[in-house]
Structure formats: C-alpha cells, structure tokens
Design a protein around this motif. Structure first.
Motif, PDB file in Angstrom:
ATOM      1  N   ALA A  67      33.744 -11.336  11.193  1.00  0.00           N
ATOM      2  CA  ALA A  67      32.993 -10.127  11.559  1.00  0.00           C
ATOM      3  C   ALA A  67      33.933  -8.976  11.857  1.00  0.00           C
ATOM      4  CB  ALA A  67      32.090 -10.408  12.756  1.00  0.00           C
TER       5      ALA A  67
ATOM      6  N   ILE B 174      26.749  -2.242  10.763  1.00  0.00           N
ATOM      7  CA  ILE B 174      26.756  -3.582  11.341  1.00  0.00           C
ATOM      8  C   ILE B 174      27.666  -4.499  10.527  1.00  0.00           C
ATOM      9  CG2 ILE B 174      25.333  -5.592  11.909  1.00  0.00           C
ATOM     10  CD1 ILE B 174      22.960  -3.663  12.198  1.00  0.00           C
TER      11      ILE B 174
ATOM     12  N   LEU C 225      19.860  -6.433   8.883  1.00  0.00           N
ATOM     13  CA  LEU C 225      21.177  -6.466   9.532  1.00  0.00           C
ATOM     14  C   LEU C 225      22.296  -6.385   8.490  1.00  0.00           C
ATOM     15  CD1 LEU C 225      20.456  -9.294  12.136  1.00  0.00           C
ATOM     16  CD2 LEU C 225      20.986  -6.915  12.698  1.00  0.00           C
ATOM     17  N   ARG C 226      22.167  -7.144   7.416  1.00  0.00           N
ATOM     18  CA  ARG C 226      23.223  -7.178   6.402  1.00  0.00           C
ATOM     19  C   ARG C 226      23.289  -5.877   5.595  1.00  0.00           C
ATOM     20  NH1 ARG C 226      25.969 -11.673   5.396  1.00  0.00           N
ATOM     21  NH2 ARG C 226      25.293 -13.708   6.169  1.00  0.00           N
TER      22      ARG C 226
ATOM     23  N   ILE D 253      20.965 -14.525  11.970  1.00  0.00           N
ATOM     24  CA  ILE D 253      21.812 -14.707  10.787  1.00  0.00           C
ATOM     25  C   ILE D 253      22.169 -16.177  10.601  1.00  0.00           C
ATOM     26  CG2 ILE D 253      24.075 -14.221   9.783  1.00  0.00           C
ATOM     27  CD1 ILE D 253      22.325 -11.830   9.547  1.00  0.00           C
TER      28      ILE D 253
ATOM     29  N   ALA E   1      20.771 -11.298  17.421  1.00  0.00           N
ATOM     30  CA  ALA E   1      20.978 -10.950  16.013  1.00  0.00           C
ATOM     31  C   ALA E   1      21.825 -12.016  15.319  1.00  0.00           C
ATOM     32  CB  ALA E   1      21.648  -9.588  15.899  1.00  0.00           C
ATOM     33  N   ALA E   2      22.859 -12.494  16.013  1.00  0.00           N
ATOM     34  CA  ALA E   2      23.708 -13.543  15.444  1.00  0.00           C
ATOM     35  C   ALA E   2      22.913 -14.830  15.238  1.00  0.00           C
ATOM     36  CB  ALA E   2      24.911 -13.803  16.351  1.00  0.00           C
TER      37      ALA E   2
ATOM     38  N   VAL F  29      27.841 -11.026  14.956  1.00  0.00           N
ATOM     39  CA  VAL F  29      27.333  -9.698  14.596  1.00  0.00           C
ATOM     40  C   VAL F  29      28.014  -8.681  15.496  1.00  0.00           C
ATOM     41  CG1 VAL F  29      25.306  -8.194  14.580  1.00  0.00           C
ATOM     42  CG2 VAL F  29      25.122 -10.550  13.759  1.00  0.00           C
TER      43      VAL F  29
ATOM     44  N   VAL G  95      28.954  -8.415   9.880  1.00  0.00           N
ATOM     45  CA  VAL G  95      28.492  -9.797  10.021  1.00  0.00           C
ATOM     46  C   VAL G  95      29.581 -10.742   9.551  1.00  0.00           C
ATOM     47  CG1 VAL G  95      26.811 -11.498   9.224  1.00  0.00           C
ATOM     48  CG2 VAL G  95      26.056  -9.174   9.751  1.00  0.00           C
TER      49      VAL G  95
END
Length: 225
Positions: free
Chosen positions: A92, A58, A52-53, A156, A152-153, A22, A60
């Motif tokens: 990313a 951001i 997030l997506r 995901i 955050a990663a 991320v 990803v």
C-alpha cells in the motif's frame, strides 16, 4: 500517511488467507457506507471495493498467504498474519508513493485489526516485520468496526478472498465457503478424497478438518472389506 489493515480467511480449511491495507491522507474521503465487511452484503462489498480501487487518492495493498505457506511446520497462523499485514502495508505504501502529489518520506502510521490475543504484541511484530523505516503501528481488537480505514481494508480483503474461492469453485465445483463449519465444504472434501485418494491442492492439509476427511474416507474403505 495513515493506513488501516485487516485480513480475511484466517480460519478456513480451504484456500488462501488475504490481508489488505488501505491508505489515504483523509479518511473523510472514503466512500459512504464503509464498515466491517461482515456487516455488508457480498454485492455491497464488491461495489465498495471497486470504488476504493478506482479512487486515485486511495492506495491499496494486498498480500496472499497460500495453503502451502500455512501448512509449513516452521511457522504458525499468528506469525503468518503478521507477515500478511506487513506485506500489505509495504504494498500500500509503495502504491501511495506512486500516486500523484505524494512523496517518499511521508510519515507512516496506521492501525491493524489485531490477530493476536495481545494487541500490543501483534502491533510490535508487524512493525518489526515491515521493511519500512519510521513506521508506527497500532493494533486493536475490533478495529474493523470502529476505524473506517480498517473497515475499508476488511472489505478489500474479504472481496479478494471471495473471488479466490469463486475461482476455485469454477474449477472444482461447489466447495462452500471453505470454513470447517460449512456442510458443503465438508461434503466436498469427503467426495474429493474418496474420488482422488488425496486432498485437493488448495486444502490446508494441517487443518483437523482435512485430516478428519482423510481418516473418514480411509475408515469407510476399510469397512467395505
């Protein structure tokens, strides 16, 4: 351009491993509640992953390591974790460069949750595996707990892994989490091998859990004679 990277599914006997990266300019723009995915409910993980997506600020990137790659005798899990982290970073960064207002040539640096007992060695290997130039990679154990970007990663990656397992369960029935300590997973393996004479196509055949299932069913068959 900072990034954070983590993986999910390194240890299971069933299914793929996933790594996610991320990236965004200001970690303060991450949604509230970001933390290590293991500290969140599945519903909250899915909610945060969608946020997030959907955020155009951001980027990803996700990499999948299939059971076939995991079973390859020419590699090992530490090396595959390196590969997964590097692939996720590259994806990313590629997505980041397509975001409005970002450009190629931005400084690239970030943090990985270390998948090796030697965090510095892991960071060095990820950097060497990446095709990106001027890349600065750090790695720390427990980074998913103290870095919002790595947290955050981790969200995901875990959501990708969970979706993968859910899709397999839709096709094959209850398979559990895929982890060796899961009784549902062990029961599924024994039942599948007993019915088909072989492991399911998404099993990590080189894992002792899978080898034990084959041996147990074979022994049970011999005892019936």
């Amino acid at each position: 351009m900072p990034f954070g990277v983590d993986e999910a599914g390194k240890g299971p006997a069933l299914g793929s491993m996933f790594a996610a990266a991320v990236s965004l300019e200001d970690a303060g723009d991450l949604p509230d509640g970001i933390r290590d995915s293991k500290r969140l409910s599945p519903e909250r993980r899915e909610e945060l992953a969608a946020i997030l997506r959907d955020d155009d600020r951001i980027a990803v990137g996700v990499a999948e390591i299939t059971p076939a790659r995991i079973d390859d005798p020419e590699t090992d899990m530490n090396s595959l974790a390196v590969t997964a982290h590097a692939e996720a970073i590259e994806r990313a960064v590629g997505n980041f460069e397509r975001l409005e207002g970002s450009g190629e040539g931005d400084p690239i640096s970030g943090l990985c949750d270390a998948c090796d007992t030697d965090a510095d060695r892991f960071a060095r290997r990820v950097s060497e595996a990446c095709s990106l130039e001027a890349l600065a990679v750090e790695a720390r154990h427990g980074a998913d707990d103290d870095s919002p970007l790595v947290g955050a990663a981790s969200i995901i990656a875990k959501v990708e892994r969970d979706a993968h397992i859910a899709a397999l369960a839709d096709e094959y029935g209850a398979i559990g989490s895929g982890y060796p300590g899961d009784s549902t997973t062990r029961e599924f393996l024994l039942s599948y091998v007993d019915a088909h004479g072989e492991l399911p196509p998404f099993a990590r055949e080189s894992w002792s859990t899978c080898e034990d299932a084959l041996a147990e069913v074979e022994q049970t068959g011999l005892e019936q004679f």
